[in-house]
Design a protein around this motif. Sequence first.
Motif, mmCIF file in Angstrom:
data_model
loop_
_atom_site.group_PDB
_atom_site.id
_atom_site.type_symbol
_atom_site.label_atom_id
_atom_site.label_comp_id
_atom_site.label_asym_id
_atom_site.label_seq_id
_atom_site.Cartn_x
_atom_site.Cartn_y
_atom_site.Cartn_z
ATOM 1 N N PHE A 12 0.845 -1.201 0.000
ATOM 2 C CA PHE A 12 0.000 0.000 0.000
ATOM 3 C C PHE A 12 0.880 1.250 0.000
ATOM 4 N N VAL A 144 -10.078 -6.508 -5.266
ATOM 5 C CA VAL A 144 -10.064 -7.106 -3.928
ATOM 6 C C VAL A 144 -10.394 -8.600 -3.985
ATOM 7 N N ILE A 148 -8.421 -11.620 -2.003
ATOM 8 C CA ILE A 148 -9.016 -12.566 -1.039
ATOM 9 C C ILE A 148 -8.759 -14.004 -1.500
ATOM 10 N N ASN A 157 0.801 -13.599 5.154
ATOM 11 C CA ASN A 157 0.064 -12.475 4.574
ATOM 12 C C ASN A 157 0.501 -11.199 5.273
ATOM 13 N N PHE A 159 0.576 -6.714 5.187
ATOM 14 C CA PHE A 159 0.121 -5.433 4.634
ATOM 15 C C PHE A 159 1.235 -4.433 4.919
ATOM 16 N N ILE B 10 -6.339 -5.496 12.117
ATOM 17 C CA ILE B 10 -6.104 -4.487 13.153
ATOM 18 C C ILE B 10 -5.986 -3.154 12.433
ATOM 19 N N PHE B 12 -4.893 0.273 13.015
ATOM 20 C CA PHE B 12 -4.126 1.119 13.940
ATOM 21 C C PHE B 12 -4.082 2.544 13.409
ATOM 22 N N LYS B 18 -5.858 4.608 4.500
ATOM 23 C CA LYS B 18 -5.611 3.293 5.092
ATOM 24 C C LYS B 18 -6.915 2.700 5.654
ATOM 25 N N ALA B 21 -8.689 1.273 2.703
ATOM 26 C CA ALA B 21 -8.140 -0.044 2.339
ATOM 27 C C ALA B 21 -8.651 -1.122 3.293
ATOM 28 N N ILE B 25 -11.051 -4.270 2.035
ATOM 29 C CA ILE B 25 -10.644 -5.676 2.208
ATOM 30 C C ILE B 25 -11.662 -6.406 3.079
ATOM 31 N N ALA B 29 -13.809 -9.565 1.932
ATOM 32 C CA ALA B 29 -13.713 -10.872 2.586
ATOM 33 C C ALA B 29 -15.095 -11.352 3.041
ATOM 34 N N TYR B 147 -8.254 -10.025 20.589
ATOM 35 C CA TYR B 147 -7.576 -10.105 19.290
ATOM 36 C C TYR B 147 -6.861 -11.440 19.100
ATOM 37 N N GLY B 151 -7.364 -13.836 16.117
ATOM 38 C CA GLY B 151 -6.253 -13.844 15.183
ATOM 39 C C GLY B 151 -5.610 -15.212 15.000
ATOM 40 N N GLU B 152 -5.574 -16.007 16.077
ATOM 41 C CA GLU B 152 -4.847 -17.275 15.958
ATOM 42 C C GLU B 152 -5.545 -18.261 15.029
ATOM 43 N N ALA B 155 -7.420 -16.851 8.654
ATOM 44 C CA ALA B 155 -6.806 -17.205 7.373
ATOM 45 C C ALA B 155 -6.034 -15.988 6.875
ATOM 46 N N ILE B 156 -6.621 -14.812 7.062
ATOM 47 C CA ILE B 156 -5.968 -13.557 6.693
ATOM 48 C C ILE B 156 -5.891 -12.669 7.931
ATOM 49 N N ASN B 157 -4.668 -12.321 8.357
ATOM 50 C CA ASN B 157 -4.467 -11.381 9.467
ATOM 51 C C ASN B 157 -3.649 -10.204 8.964
ATOM 52 N N LEU B 158 -4.151 -9.005 9.136
ATOM 53 C CA LEU B 158 -3.421 -7.835 8.647
ATOM 54 C C LEU B 158 -3.349 -6.751 9.720
ATOM 55 N N PHE B 159 -2.262 -6.016 9.714
ATOM 56 C CA PHE B 159 -2.097 -4.844 10.590
ATOM 57 C C PHE B 159 -1.996 -3.634 9.669
ATOM 58 N N ILE B 160 -2.956 -2.742 9.778
ATOM 59 C CA ILE B 160 -3.033 -1.615 8.835
ATOM 60 C C ILE B 160 -2.884 -0.288 9.558
ATOM 61 N N ALA C 155 0.706 -18.634 13.017
ATOM 62 C CA ALA C 155 -0.756 -18.497 13.082
ATOM 63 C C ALA C 155 -1.099 -17.019 12.887
ATOM 64 N N ILE C 156 -0.295 -16.157 13.488
ATOM 65 C CA ILE C 156 -0.466 -14.711 13.334
ATOM 66 C C ILE C 156 0.838 -14.128 12.808
ATOM 67 N N LEU C 158 2.321 -10.439 11.343
ATOM 68 C CA LEU C 158 1.984 -9.025 11.165
ATOM 69 C C LEU C 158 3.209 -8.230 10.752
#
Lengths: 160, 160, 160
Positions: A12, A144, A148, A157, A159, B10, B12, B18, B21, B25, B29, B147, B151-152, B155-160, C155-156, C158
């Motif tokens: 991004f 998107v 996905i 994965n 970002f 997440i 942030f 952001k 975005a 997403i 999803a 979280y 999160g654990e 399938a998709i975990n993101l920190f934005i 699993a997580i 970031l």
Amino acid sequence: MSETKKTNIILFSGDYDKAMAAYIIANGAAAYDHDVTIFHTFWGLNALRKDDKMLVDNKSTLEKMFGRMMPRGAKRMGISKMNFGGFGQKMIKDVMKKHNAMPVEDLIDMAQEQDINLIACTMTMDLLGLRKEELIDDIEYGGVAAYIGEGEDGAINLFI
Amino acid sequence: MSETKKTNIILFSGDYDKAMAAYIIANGAAAYDHDVTIFHTFWGLNALRKDDKMLVDNKSTLEKMFGRMMPRGAKRMGISKMNFGGFGQKMIKDVMKKHNAMPVEDLIDMAQEQDINLIACTMTMDLLGLRKEELIDDIEYGGVAAYIGEGEDGAINLFI
Amino acid sequence: MSETKKTNIILFSGDYDKAMAAYIIANGAAAYDHDVTIFHTFWGLNALRKDDKMLVDNKSTLEKMFGRMMPRGAKRMGISKMNFGGFGQKMIKDVMKKHNAMPVEDLIDMAQEQDINLIACTMTMDLLGLRKEELIDDIEYGGVAAYIGEGEDGAINLFI
């Protein structure tokens, strides 16, 4: 388990140092036989812009302004910290040259040689008025849904 | 495998682009039947603030200062690049309107209609002095334990 | 499934608030028995710098400049939003003290007590001219290969 693992990175950011991190991780994952995809969205699209100024028809005034204000290619991107009007970026580039570290432009070439999937986000292209002929060759286009579809099977994965 | 996949984001960042975005997403999803959660922490909490100025009792001077300095809702958030004192954000909004792209406020409504879990980080609320009555309705509240629990299995975990 | 879950965080950012988020998530995941690793790369390395000014031989002029411009330890890092030349960071620290929230320096100590793996990115250390004796004790050193090795089983995962 003989299945190929997937690494999917959303780029991004339009910062040189973050693009560098993204492409180093991507190339590293490809070296470990991951199936790797980088989705370029928002300012991350700038990394895929061609070096040359392209003349494209039918751009609105706003689109022309975005086109002019945004850097054409990674080479022209600033850094996220200590940029000091370009000085920090020059320091980073000097130090990279000294250590023979690859500039982002070369990391992108390497990614293409390693068959890393480079995807440009079509929604952002529409928004910012970027056309396919302004972006480098041999990339794919998606939205998107494409993300996905890849992301939900990703081992890694991120970002960025 | 008939199990529902999870996407956990997440948020942030307090930047408009952001947040956009993150919500694109998330809504994407959800359209692919993921069970989606957005954890709003730090500046990302601003996306959940109500439009109106709320009068809340018992705020300390510092809390009042944070409350005044931080934007109330996504509509008032700046963009991460080329903001130019709000000019860049206006350009983005103009171009979004032209392309009929949804503003973040509408993406948040859509997320709630799609049963996306919106969680406000209680630790940050405490720190910044934000109260439940200042945030939009029908959201949940949780901390880092909430979280990790989601999160654990993501399938998709993101920190934005 | 009795297998230990893994949480892997890449800390790229040199912002105090983002380092705080990274270490809160890491300590939270460790409390839930995850095997946790934080990879410090680029500006994130600053969180691992010792408080004292170290005299290191054989630094080039550029390396000395980076060393002087970058903060020594989390305590000296600015925040990503509303920093206002350090004023915002002071506000955040005041409010954290009032709420008995742990400063990042203490969160790092806690992470080490919980056996969280702290890794410094050797490639960035080379680039920025940071030496092992400038970083805190009991950490590990690695490059992108170390990250992929951990990340592909996470699993997580970031990027902060």
